[in-house]
Design a protein around this motif. Structure first.
Motif: not given
Length: 90
Positions: A43-60
């Motif tokens: 749940e931690e990975v699914d709801s938090s970390f993947l979302y944050m990672l996706e946002n950072k990748i979108n910046l690039l």
């Protein structure tokens, strides 16, 4: 490379390490038959970390190094969900 891009790349690498650590914890919890704790890490990975990672990748934007990273992590997460009978939780 701009300062923002450098920060985003560092942040992505940091998130990748955190996600990998959680994947190791999930595997350990499954091996030790601690299913509820494994579900927590999923749940931690699914709801938090993947979302944050996706946002950072979108910046690039269109960085080939990170193109399939989210997809790869989501596939691994789905495998873990199957192992812990994720549907029993819902």
């Amino acid at each position: 490379m701009t300062k923002r891009s450098k920060k985003a790349k560092k942040s992505i690498e940091s998130l990748k390490r955190v996600i990998e650590e959680h994947f190791l914890k999930i595997e350990k919890d499954i091996d030790e038959d601690k299913i509820e704790r494994g579900k927590y890490h999923i749940e931690e990975v699914d709801s938090s970390f993947l979302y944050m990672l996706e946002n950072k990748i979108n910046l690039l934007k269109n960085n080939p190094n990170y193109a399939d990273l989210i997809k790869e992590y989501k596939e691994r997460l789905e495998e873990y969900k199957k192992k812990v009978n994720w549907l029993d939780k819902k």
